[in-house]
Scaffold this motif. Structure first.
Motif, short mmCIF file in Angstrom:
data_model
loop_
_atom_site.label_atom_id
_atom_site.label_comp_id
_atom_site.label_asym_id
_atom_site.label_seq_id
_atom_site.Cartn_x
_atom_site.Cartn_y
_atom_site.Cartn_z
N THR A 52 17.36 -86.66 -36.58
CA THR A 52 18.38 -87.71 -36.51
C THR A 52 17.90 -88.89 -35.67
O THR A 52 18.06 -90.06 -36.06
CB THR A 52 19.69 -87.16 -35.92
OG1 THR A 52 20.15 -86.05 -36.71
CG2 THR A 52 20.77 -88.24 -35.88
N ALA A 53 17.30 -88.59 -34.52
CA ALA A 53 16.78 -89.65 -33.65
C ALA A 53 15.70 -90.46 -34.38
O ALA A 53 15.66 -91.69 -34.27
CB ALA A 53 16.21 -89.05 -32.37
N PHE A 54 14.83 -89.77 -35.12
CA PHE A 54 13.77 -90.45 -35.85
C PHE A 54 14.34 -91.41 -36.89
O PHE A 54 13.90 -92.56 -37.02
CB PHE A 54 12.85 -89.44 -36.53
CG PHE A 54 11.78 -90.07 -37.39
CD1 PHE A 54 10.67 -90.67 -36.81
CD2 PHE A 54 11.90 -90.09 -38.76
CE1 PHE A 54 9.69 -91.27 -37.58
CE2 PHE A 54 10.93 -90.69 -39.55
CZ PHE A 54 9.82 -91.28 -38.95
N VAL A 55 15.36 -90.95 -37.62
CA VAL A 55 15.98 -91.79 -38.66
C VAL A 55 16.62 -93.03 -38.03
O VAL A 55 16.48 -94.14 -38.54
CB VAL A 55 17.02 -90.98 -39.45
CG1 VAL A 55 17.83 -91.90 -40.37
CG2 VAL A 55 16.34 -89.90 -40.27
N ALA A 115 23.72 -81.58 -31.52
CA ALA A 115 22.44 -82.13 -31.98
C ALA A 115 22.55 -83.64 -32.22
O ALA A 115 21.59 -84.38 -31.97
CB ALA A 115 22.01 -81.43 -33.27
N ILE A 116 23.72 -84.08 -32.71
CA ILE A 116 23.91 -85.51 -32.97
C ILE A 116 24.24 -86.24 -31.69
O ILE A 116 23.63 -87.26 -31.36
CB ILE A 116 25.02 -85.72 -34.02
CG1 ILE A 116 24.74 -84.90 -35.28
CG2 ILE A 116 25.17 -87.20 -34.34
CD1 ILE A 116 23.45 -85.25 -35.96
N SER A 117 25.23 -85.74 -30.97
CA SER A 117 25.63 -86.35 -29.70
C SER A 117 25.96 -85.23 -28.71
O SER A 117 26.77 -84.35 -29.01
CB SER A 117 26.87 -87.24 -29.91
OG SER A 117 27.28 -87.81 -28.69
N PRO A 118 25.28 -85.18 -27.56
CA PRO A 118 24.49 -86.26 -26.98
C PRO A 118 22.98 -86.18 -27.18
O PRO A 118 22.27 -87.06 -26.70
CB PRO A 118 24.80 -86.09 -25.50
CG PRO A 118 24.91 -84.62 -25.32
CD PRO A 118 25.57 -84.12 -26.58
N LEU A 119 22.46 -85.17 -27.90
CA LEU A 119 21.00 -85.03 -27.96
C LEU A 119 20.32 -86.18 -28.71
O LEU A 119 19.45 -86.86 -28.16
CB LEU A 119 20.63 -83.68 -28.59
CG LEU A 119 20.65 -82.48 -27.64
CD1 LEU A 119 20.34 -81.19 -28.39
CD2 LEU A 119 19.67 -82.67 -26.50
N ALA A 120 20.70 -86.38 -30.00
CA ALA A 120 20.06 -87.46 -30.76
C ALA A 120 20.46 -88.81 -30.19
O ALA A 120 19.63 -89.69 -29.99
CB ALA A 120 20.43 -87.36 -32.23
N PHE A 152 6.59 -92.95 -32.64
CA PHE A 152 7.90 -92.35 -32.38
C PHE A 152 8.02 -90.99 -33.06
O PHE A 152 8.64 -90.06 -32.52
CB PHE A 152 9.03 -93.27 -32.86
CG PHE A 152 10.39 -92.78 -32.45
CD1 PHE A 152 10.78 -92.84 -31.11
CD2 PHE A 152 11.26 -92.24 -33.38
CE1 PHE A 152 12.03 -92.37 -30.72
CE2 PHE A 152 12.50 -91.78 -32.99
CZ PHE A 152 12.89 -91.84 -31.66
N ALA A 153 7.42 -90.85 -34.25
CA ALA A 153 7.41 -89.55 -34.93
C ALA A 153 6.71 -88.50 -34.07
O ALA A 153 7.17 -87.36 -33.95
CB ALA A 153 6.73 -89.68 -36.29
#
Length: 207
Positions: A52-55, A115-120, A152-153
């Protein structure tokens, strides 16, 4: 000569991402969020967060110039504002604080949504990370943009490995060494922020 220039650029981008994301210092945060979860769920959360962070960051890299045009953002203004933001994040890290800009909601309920918030967002792809990425692509070519995405990847992959091995990392390094690493990264980020402000002032006022 061109190859060495690209290598230096890639090294600069990687250093910036490593300082702002700091996979080692983020492992205790990850453990705090998933400590009651089974290993299989931990790996799923880590994988989802990193993808998700990468996208998110890739979207900003690809659409950065479009966003600048739509909102009328100038490069000098972006560099000055982004530099101040990075300096603030680094300054708080030097004080052993988790920045309100980059880290939020560490006590979120433990489920896949973590995984989406707060991690990503915002731990991996927070404002500081986005500023770091866009500061390298606002006026560069497609090869440089590809290098930024590639670096970044790599950082997302390193973060995934750190999350997967978080128990081992914390046990081997110890909390104190992780804090020291965080302070060093904070200093690097603060210096990067100061450099961006200086560049923005040069671009905007010293032409």
């Amino acid at each position: 000569m061109m190859e060495s220039s690209y290598f230096a650029f890639a090294l600069s981008v990687f250093t910036g991402f490593f300082a702002i994301m700091n996979p080692i210092a983020n492992t205790p945060v990850f453990l705090g969020l998933v400590e009651d979860s089974p290993q299989a769920q931990r790996e799923k959360i880590a994988r989802t967060a990193c993808i998700t962070a990468f996208v998110i960051v890739t979207a900003f890299v690809v659409l950065g110039n479009v966003l600048f045009s739509v909102f009328g953002i100038t490069i000098p203004a972006f560099k000055i504002t982004g530099g101040l933001l990075l300096f603030y994040v680094g300054f708080e890290m030097l004080q052993s604080k988790k920045s309100n800009v980059h880290h939020q909601g560490e006590h979120a309920e433990v489920d896949d949504g973590v995984a989406i918030s707060p991690l990503a967002i915002p731990i991996l792809a927070g404002p500081g990370t986005i500023v770091t990425a866009m500061s390298h692509v606002t006026s560069t070519n497609l090869i440089n943009n590809a290098i930024v995405i590639g670096m970044f990847a790599i950082m997302c992959f390193l973060s995934y490995l750190s999350f997967r091995m978080s128990n081992i990392i914390v046990k081997k390094l110890g909390q104190n060494l992780i804090i020291v690493i965080g302070k060093i990264m904070g200093l690097v980020i603060a210096i990067m922020g100061t450099g961006m402000v200086i560049d923005g002032i040069k671009l905007g006022f010293l032409k």
